[in-house]
Design an enzyme around this catalytic site. Structure first.
Site, PDB file in Angstrom:
ATOM      1  N   ARG A 198     -10.259 -11.363 -17.880  1.00  0.00           N
ATOM      2  CA  ARG A 198     -10.360 -10.691 -16.575  1.00  0.00           C
ATOM      3  C   ARG A 198      -9.451 -11.395 -15.557  1.00  0.00           C
ATOM      4  O   ARG A 198      -8.833 -10.743 -14.711  1.00  0.00           O
ATOM      5  CB  ARG A 198     -11.807 -10.694 -16.073  1.00  0.00           C
ATOM      6  CG  ARG A 198     -12.813  -9.902 -16.911  1.00  0.00           C
ATOM      7  CD  ARG A 198     -12.575  -8.419 -16.974  1.00  0.00           C
ATOM      8  NE  ARG A 198     -12.472  -7.773 -15.682  1.00  0.00           N
ATOM      9  CZ  ARG A 198     -12.546  -6.448 -15.497  1.00  0.00           C
ATOM     10  NH1 ARG A 198     -12.731  -5.636 -16.541  1.00  0.00           N
ATOM     11  NH2 ARG A 198     -12.408  -5.925 -14.322  1.00  0.00           N
ATOM     12  N   GLU A 211     -17.741  -3.122 -27.623  1.00  0.00           N
ATOM     13  CA  GLU A 211     -16.392  -2.519 -27.632  1.00  0.00           C
ATOM     14  C   GLU A 211     -15.605  -2.953 -28.866  1.00  0.00           C
ATOM     15  O   GLU A 211     -14.871  -2.146 -29.444  1.00  0.00           O
ATOM     16  CB  GLU A 211     -15.664  -2.900 -26.338  1.00  0.00           C
ATOM     17  CG  GLU A 211     -16.299  -2.228 -25.117  1.00  0.00           C
ATOM     18  CD  GLU A 211     -15.714  -2.666 -23.780  1.00  0.00           C
ATOM     19  OE1 GLU A 211     -16.201  -2.165 -22.743  1.00  0.00           O
ATOM     20  OE2 GLU A 211     -14.777  -3.496 -23.753  1.00  0.00           O
ATOM     21  N   ARG A 216      -1.725  -7.055 -14.083  1.00  0.00           N
ATOM     22  CA  ARG A 216      -1.697  -5.832 -13.274  1.00  0.00           C
ATOM     23  C   ARG A 216      -0.745  -5.955 -12.091  1.00  0.00           C
ATOM     24  O   ARG A 216      -0.054  -4.983 -11.750  1.00  0.00           O
ATOM     25  CB  ARG A 216      -3.117  -5.465 -12.848  1.00  0.00           C
ATOM     26  CG  ARG A 216      -3.902  -4.836 -14.022  1.00  0.00           C
ATOM     27  CD  ARG A 216      -5.370  -4.764 -13.763  1.00  0.00           C
ATOM     28  NE  ARG A 216      -6.062  -3.891 -14.722  1.00  0.00           N
ATOM     29  CZ  ARG A 216      -7.377  -3.780 -14.807  1.00  0.00           C
ATOM     30  NH1 ARG A 216      -8.156  -4.503 -14.007  1.00  0.00           N
ATOM     31  NH2 ARG A 216      -7.934  -2.974 -15.693  1.00  0.00           N
ATOM     32  N   LYS A 231      -2.798  -0.168 -22.362  1.00  0.00           N
ATOM     33  CA  LYS A 231      -2.955   1.253 -22.056  1.00  0.00           C
ATOM     34  C   LYS A 231      -1.652   2.041 -22.222  1.00  0.00           C
ATOM     35  O   LYS A 231      -0.561   1.459 -22.345  1.00  0.00           O
ATOM     36  CB  LYS A 231      -3.496   1.402 -20.627  1.00  0.00           C
ATOM     37  CG  LYS A 231      -4.929   0.833 -20.458  1.00  0.00           C
ATOM     38  CD  LYS A 231      -5.476   1.099 -19.070  1.00  0.00           C
ATOM     39  CE  LYS A 231      -6.902   0.576 -18.920  1.00  0.00           C
ATOM     40  NZ  LYS A 231      -7.481   0.894 -17.595  1.00  0.00           N
ATOM     41  N   ASN A 265      -3.102   1.115 -15.076  1.00  0.00           N
ATOM     42  CA  ASN A 265      -3.087  -0.312 -14.745  1.00  0.00           C
ATOM     43  C   ASN A 265      -2.942  -1.209 -15.971  1.00  0.00           C
ATOM     44  O   ASN A 265      -3.381  -2.353 -15.975  1.00  0.00           O
ATOM     45  CB  ASN A 265      -4.301  -0.682 -13.889  1.00  0.00           C
ATOM     46  CG  ASN A 265      -5.611  -0.371 -14.573  1.00  0.00           C
ATOM     47  OD1 ASN A 265      -5.637   0.060 -15.728  1.00  0.00           O
ATOM     48  ND2 ASN A 265      -6.709  -0.593 -13.876  1.00  0.00           N
ATOM     49  N   TYR A 314     -15.531   5.295 -22.525  1.00  0.00           N
ATOM     50  CA  TYR A 314     -15.675   5.163 -21.067  1.00  0.00           C
ATOM     51  C   TYR A 314     -16.943   5.852 -20.557  1.00  0.00           C
ATOM     52  O   TYR A 314     -17.031   6.181 -19.371  1.00  0.00           O
ATOM     53  CB  TYR A 314     -14.436   5.725 -20.365  1.00  0.00           C
ATOM     54  CG  TYR A 314     -13.279   4.753 -20.290  1.00  0.00           C
ATOM     55  CD1 TYR A 314     -13.391   3.550 -19.580  1.00  0.00           C
ATOM     56  CD2 TYR A 314     -12.059   5.027 -20.894  1.00  0.00           C
ATOM     57  CE1 TYR A 314     -12.332   2.657 -19.495  1.00  0.00           C
ATOM     58  CE2 TYR A 314     -10.991   4.131 -20.813  1.00  0.00           C
ATOM     59  CZ  TYR A 314     -11.136   2.954 -20.107  1.00  0.00           C
ATOM     60  OH  TYR A 314     -10.100   2.070 -20.018  1.00  0.00           O
ATOM     61  N   HIS A 359      -7.091  -2.800 -20.302  1.00  0.00           N
ATOM     62  CA  HIS A 359      -8.551  -2.804 -20.202  1.00  0.00           C
ATOM     63  C   HIS A 359      -9.035  -4.161 -20.692  1.00  0.00           C
ATOM     64  O   HIS A 359      -8.455  -4.723 -21.617  1.00  0.00           O
ATOM     65  CB  HIS A 359      -9.165  -1.715 -21.091  1.00  0.00           C
ATOM     66  CG  HIS A 359     -10.648  -1.911 -21.307  1.00  0.00           C
ATOM     67  ND1 HIS A 359     -11.589  -1.438 -20.425  1.00  0.00           N
ATOM     68  CD2 HIS A 359     -11.335  -2.582 -22.273  1.00  0.00           C
ATOM     69  CE1 HIS A 359     -12.796  -1.786 -20.850  1.00  0.00           C
ATOM     70  NE2 HIS A 359     -12.669  -2.487 -21.970  1.00  0.00           N
TER      71      HIS A 359
HETATM   72  P1  IDP Z   1     -11.613  -2.365 -14.733  1.00  0.00           P
HETATM   73  O1  IDP Z   1     -10.664  -1.746 -15.733  1.00  0.00           O
HETATM   74  O2  IDP Z   1     -10.901  -3.318 -13.811  1.00  0.00           O
HETATM   75  O3  IDP Z   1     -12.836  -2.981 -15.376  1.00  0.00           O
HETATM   76  P2  IDP Z   1     -13.321  -0.116 -13.934  1.00  0.00           P
HETATM   77  O4  IDP Z   1     -14.001  -0.002 -12.621  1.00  0.00           O
HETATM   78  O5  IDP Z   1     -14.164  -0.474 -15.128  1.00  0.00           O
HETATM   79  O6  IDP Z   1     -12.120  -1.177 -13.764  1.00  0.00           O
HETATM   80  O7  IDP Z   1     -12.568   1.255 -14.197  1.00  0.00           O
HETATM   81  C1  IDP Z   1     -12.090   1.593 -15.472  1.00  0.00           C
HETATM   82  C2  IDP Z   1     -10.711   2.162 -15.349  1.00  0.00           C
HETATM   83  O8  IDP Z   1     -10.781   3.386 -14.625  1.00  0.00           O
HETATM   84  C3  IDP Z   1      -9.704   1.319 -14.552  1.00  0.00           C
HETATM   85  O9  IDP Z   1      -9.106   0.289 -15.305  1.00  0.00           O
HETATM   86  C4  IDP Z   1      -8.706   2.363 -14.136  1.00  0.00           C
HETATM   87  O10 IDP Z   1      -7.815   2.699 -15.206  1.00  0.00           O
HETATM   88  C5  IDP Z   1      -9.611   3.552 -13.843  1.00  0.00           C
HETATM   89  N1  IDP Z   1     -10.009   3.601 -12.422  1.00  0.00           N
HETATM   90  C6  IDP Z   1     -10.902   2.786 -11.786  1.00  0.00           C
HETATM   91  N2  IDP Z   1     -11.033   3.125 -10.485  1.00  0.00           N
HETATM   92  C7  IDP Z   1     -10.216   4.184 -10.299  1.00  0.00           C
HETATM   93  C8  IDP Z   1      -9.909   5.002  -9.150  1.00  0.00           C
HETATM   94  O11 IDP Z   1     -10.432   4.808  -8.048  1.00  0.00           O
HETATM   95  N3  IDP Z   1      -9.001   5.996  -9.354  1.00  0.00           N
HETATM   96  C9  IDP Z   1      -8.411   6.241 -10.557  1.00  0.00           C
HETATM   97  N4  IDP Z   1      -8.674   5.511 -11.653  1.00  0.00           N
HETATM   98  C10 IDP Z   1      -9.555   4.488 -11.524  1.00  0.00           C
HETATM   99 MG    MG Z   2     -14.318  -2.027 -16.482  1.00  0.00          MG
END
Ligand code: IDP
Ligand code: MG
Length: 140
Positions: free
Chosen positions: A87, A128, A104, A11, A114, A51, A117
């Site tokens: 993951r 994807e 992370r 990212k 973070n 997304y 992805h």
């Molecule tokens: P993941 O990346 O661990 O699969 P997801 O729930 O799919 O997590 O969320 C996608 C992305 O959205 C996250 O990687 C992060 O960058 C962002 N994100 C998720 N939850 C939050 C939040 O509560 N606040 C701000 N950004 C968030």
């Molecule tokens: Mg996700």
């Protein structure tokens, strides 16, 4: 389980800090092989479509703005149980909750910024990968 593929994005927080190599090293040390890789700058439309599943979440607009705030590196990763393996090395969404030794925990800045992805299922991995790569761009 046989070797298979997943999709990864390094990212903008990671490209900005010039740590794409550090991220990739952790992926490789976790047993994943980079079989396709390119540095791109996503358009807003592309990020919104990618997304799309999160469109109703409160952080959607901020997430899209973050993902287009700089270049990213999109990658196809290959390895045994690739989706889960990726993951596992990524760690929890919020770096504060991620295990020591995960990307992370060691490298991410915040729950949004973070660093990586990773696809969450084989089905989403295939979707994807096809979103960003032509078959001939993937060389295993
Ligand atoms: P993941 O990346 O661990 O699969 P997801 O729930 O799919 O997590 O969320 C996608 C992305 O959205 C996250 O990687 C992060 O960058 C962002 N994100 C998720 N939850 C939050 C939040 O509560 N606040 C701000 N950004 C968030
Ligand atoms: Mg996700």
């Amino acid at each position: 389980m046989a070797a298979n593929r997943t999709f990864s994005i390094i990212k903008p927080d990671a490209t900005r800090r010039n740590i794409t190599g550090a991220v990739t090293k952790m992926l490789e040390e976790a047993g994943l092989r980079v079989v396709a890789s390119k540095r791109i700058h996503m358009s807003r439309e592309q990020a919104e479509e990618f997304y799309g599943v999160h469109r109703e979440r409160p952080f959607f607009n901020d997430l899209v703005t973050f993902m287009i705030s700089g270049p990213v590196v999109v990658q196809v990763l290959e390895g045994e149980n690739a989706v889960q393996r990726n993951r596992d090395i990524m760690g929890a969404t919020n770096p504060a909750n991620a295990d020591v030794g995960t990307i992370r925990k060691e490298l991410a800045e915040s729950i949004e910024a973070n660093s990586v992805h990773g696809s969450d299922s084989d089905e989403n991995a295939a979707t994807e990968i096809a979103f960003f790569f032509k078959p001939e761009e993937i060389v295993g």
